[in-house]
Design an enzyme around this catalytic site. Structure first.
Site, PDB file in Angstrom:
ATOM      1  N   ARG A 143      10.789  -5.154  -2.606  1.00 34.31           N
ATOM      2  CA  ARG A 143       9.636  -5.936  -2.346  1.00 34.31           C
ATOM      3  C   ARG A 143      10.228  -7.717  -1.883  1.00 34.31           C
ATOM      4  O   ARG A 143       9.832  -8.763  -1.407  1.00 34.31           O
ATOM      5  CB  ARG A 143       7.995  -5.654  -2.942  1.00 34.31           C
ATOM      6  CG  ARG A 143       8.052  -4.597  -2.754  1.00 34.31           C
ATOM      7  CD  ARG A 143       6.877  -4.290  -3.762  1.00 34.31           C
ATOM      8  NE  ARG A 143       5.835  -5.876  -4.368  1.00 34.31           N
ATOM      9  CZ  ARG A 143       5.340  -6.154  -4.863  1.00 34.31           C
ATOM     10  NH1 ARG A 143       6.181  -5.214  -5.848  1.00 34.31           N
ATOM     11  NH2 ARG A 143       5.142  -7.244  -5.188  1.00 34.31           N
TER      12      ARG A 143
ATOM     13  N   LYS B  92       2.919  -0.643 -15.049  1.00 29.09           N
ATOM     14  CA  LYS B  92       3.568  -0.437 -16.996  1.00 29.09           C
ATOM     15  C   LYS B  92       2.841  -1.088 -17.888  1.00 29.09           C
ATOM     16  O   LYS B  92       2.955  -0.124 -19.102  1.00 29.09           O
ATOM     17  CB  LYS B  92       4.494  -2.029 -16.867  1.00 29.09           C
ATOM     18  CG  LYS B  92       5.410  -2.281 -15.287  1.00 29.09           C
ATOM     19  CD  LYS B  92       6.159  -3.350 -15.204  1.00 29.09           C
ATOM     20  CE  LYS B  92       5.752  -4.388 -15.073  1.00 29.09           C
ATOM     21  NZ  LYS B  92       5.829  -4.348 -13.353  1.00 29.09           N
TER      22      LYS B  92
ATOM     23  N   SER C 133       2.110  -2.373  -9.688  1.00 25.03           N
ATOM     24  CA  SER C 133       2.862  -2.785  -9.915  1.00 25.03           C
ATOM     25  C   SER C 133       2.490  -2.880 -11.551  1.00 25.03           C
ATOM     26  O   SER C 133       3.419  -2.759 -12.175  1.00 25.03           O
ATOM     27  CB  SER C 133       3.537  -3.670  -9.427  1.00 25.03           C
ATOM     28  OG  SER C 133       5.106  -3.867  -9.961  1.00 25.03           O
TER      29      SER C 133
ATOM     30  N   HIS D 111      -2.545  -8.424 -20.293  1.00 21.75           N
ATOM     31  CA  HIS D 111      -0.646  -8.953 -19.842  1.00 21.75           C
ATOM     32  C   HIS D 111      -1.581  -9.935 -18.783  1.00 21.75           C
ATOM     33  O   HIS D 111      -2.321 -10.317 -18.121  1.00 21.75           O
ATOM     34  CB  HIS D 111      -0.805  -7.982 -18.295  1.00 21.75           C
ATOM     35  CG  HIS D 111       0.333  -8.015 -17.654  1.00 21.75           C
ATOM     36  ND1 HIS D 111       1.894  -8.614 -17.686  1.00 21.75           N
ATOM     37  CD2 HIS D 111       0.268  -8.874 -16.634  1.00 21.75           C
ATOM     38  CE1 HIS D 111       1.824  -8.817 -16.897  1.00 21.75           C
ATOM     39  NE2 HIS D 111       0.574  -8.807 -16.009  1.00 21.75           N
TER      40      HIS D 111
ATOM     41  N   ASP E  43       8.814   2.073  -9.884  1.00 17.75           N
ATOM     42  CA  ASP E  43       7.920   0.371 -10.143  1.00 17.75           C
ATOM     43  C   ASP E  43       9.484  -0.940  -9.716  1.00 17.75           C
ATOM     44  O   ASP E  43       9.237  -1.466  -9.118  1.00 17.75           O
ATOM     45  CB  ASP E  43       7.510  -0.029 -11.025  1.00 17.75           C
ATOM     46  CG  ASP E  43       7.348  -1.973 -11.158  1.00 17.75           C
ATOM     47  OD1 ASP E  43       6.625  -2.302  -9.820  1.00 17.75           O
ATOM     48  OD2 ASP E  43       7.017  -2.185 -11.690  1.00 17.75           O
TER      49      ASP E  43
END
Length: 434
Positions: free
Chosen positions: A168, A187, A183, A82, A161
């Site tokens: 947010r 995932k 968050s 990621h 999320d």
């Protein structure tokens, strides 16, 4: 349990129990806890923070709020990667087929770009016919068959999320590190990863502007991974200038293919090898990063990395000829060259300004519903530290509309700074955590 008591407890600096965190995530997901109470809690977290245990519990509660992908039918250790996002960041296009060619299964869900942070899914759609929506069984079977698949994120993954992220965004609590970390990690965990490699970008073109901020986020995510039993490593990498030379979807795909063939830009190649080699370590294929790097360099030189990308493109409905003949990829109608006005050295290329200019051209989107132009963007010809002479081409801009080109040129005013002395070197990778 009452949400008002949980808000007050966090407001006063208390540590929430696992049960309290599960209560608020379940309640917010099913609608029994309203936005205004969740907003108050998020602001309390912004000011009071969360302990590593609380953040881990929040991550697992959000990961469990919807469907979770079971990758146990795939052999080997599944390693996910990621990036926190940046300008010209096409690393997944390189790393996924490269690591798969080495023997690590890559079953990856990726997102679309928002703002100037390009999405891998958008880039892959530069291959005509490439299908990013696949059934779960098609996705898993493709990984069994060829070792790699990259698809769009499931609509039922981490619904908690999705709701909290949107909240947010409009309540000035985006920057709360425990909420960012949970968050991202929720995932990754819901997507079934056994191990996770995080590329945390830092600099002008990244969400985290300072190395200190990036370290706090990286450590929080590594702590979560460790706490929930996932081997996790974070690489903190530079995003003060664009990564590689290309910015824009089809342009980045071409550069990614060049890199897989061992002919890519030095910085992109180095980052892909640094990330990929550590993924091989996490996947148990090699003992150390040096062995992993040697293996990946050999795969690049052999042509197997490009071949693996071609297999993935074909398996997902595209024409693999596009991989071998990149002239078939989308092309822009207007080509404009930006030239240096003075002799000297490139002291700065403002990644944020370049990113905004790419969005203006149509390569990015400001809302999730916006369509993007796969052909447009820019290609740098010089990077920070390079020597230039007046008249040298600094950047080639690819556009499809004259008025958008004019707007992009305004965004780029002052983005490339030429100085009489070479700048101080900045590292590509600042730190490895985990």
């Amino acid at each position: 349990m009452r949400m008002v008591d949980i808000i007050a407890k966090k407001r006063d600096g208390g540590e929430l129990t696992t049960e309290e965190i599960q209560f608020l995530v379940t309640g917010y997901t099913d609608g029994t806890i309203p936005d205004y109470q969740m907003s108050a809690w998020a602001m309390a977290v912004f000011f009071r923070g969360m302990t590593p245990r609380e953040t881990g519990d929040l991550t697992m509660a959000m990961a469990g709020s919807g469907e979770q992908l079971d990758l146990s039918s795939l052999s080997g250790i599944k390693v996910d990667k990621h990036s926190t996002g940046g300008v010209g960041d096409k690393t997944t296009l390189v790393v996924a087929p490269l690591v798969a060619a080495a023997g690590i299964p890559v079953a990856k869900m990726s997102g679309r770009g928002l703002g100037y942070s390009g999405g891998t899914i958008d880039k892959l759609e530069s291959f005509a016919g490439f299908a990013v929506e696949r059934s779960r069984e098609q996705f898993l079977q493709q990984v069994r068959d060829i070792g790699v698949s990259v698809i769009g994120q499931s609509g039922n993954l981490t619904p908690a999320d999705k709701k909290l992220y949107a909240l947010r965004d409009v309540t000035a609590t985006v920057e709360a590190v425990p909420l960012i970390a949970s968050s991202i990690m929720s995932k990754k965990i819901a997507a079934g990863a056994d191990a996770i490699l995080l590329d945390v970008k830092v600099g002008k073109g990244a969400f985290m502007k300072s190395i200190e901020e990036a370290e706090v986020l990286a450590k929080a995510m590594v702590d979560i991974g460790t706490q929930v039993g996932r081997k996790t490593v974070a690489v903190i990498s530079d995003m003060n200038q664009p990564l590689g030379f290309a910015v824009g979807n089809a342009l980045e795909v071409k550069e990614g293919i060049d890199t897989l063939a061992g002919k890519g830009p030095r910085d992109l190649t180095e980052l892909a090898l640094a990330i990929g080699s550590r993924m091989l370590v996490l996947g148990g294929l090699v003992e150390d990063e040096q062995s992993g790097r040697a293996k990946l360099e050999e795969i690049m030189a052999s042509g197997k990395a490009v071949e693996k990308l071609a297999q993935m493109v074909e398996a997902q409905g595209g024409d693999k000829s596009d991989v071998y003949e990149t002239s078939r990829l989308p092309k822009a109608a207007i080509i404009h060259e930006l030239v240096a006005s003075d002799d000297g050295y490139v002291a700065q290329i403002d990644a944020e300004a370049v990113g905004h200019a790419s969005v203006v051209l149509g390569a990015g989107r400001l809302t999730k519903e916006m369509a993007i132009d796969l052909a447009v963007g820019m290609v740098l010809h010089k990077k920070r530290g390079d020597q230039v002479k007046a008249g040298d081409i600094l950047m080639t801009i690819h556009a499809n509309k004259e008025e958008l080109l004019a707007s992009a040129l305004q965004e780029l005013e002052g983005a490339i700074v030429i100085s009489t002395k070479p700048p101080v070197d900045q590292p590509l990778i600042y730190k490895i955590i985990g």
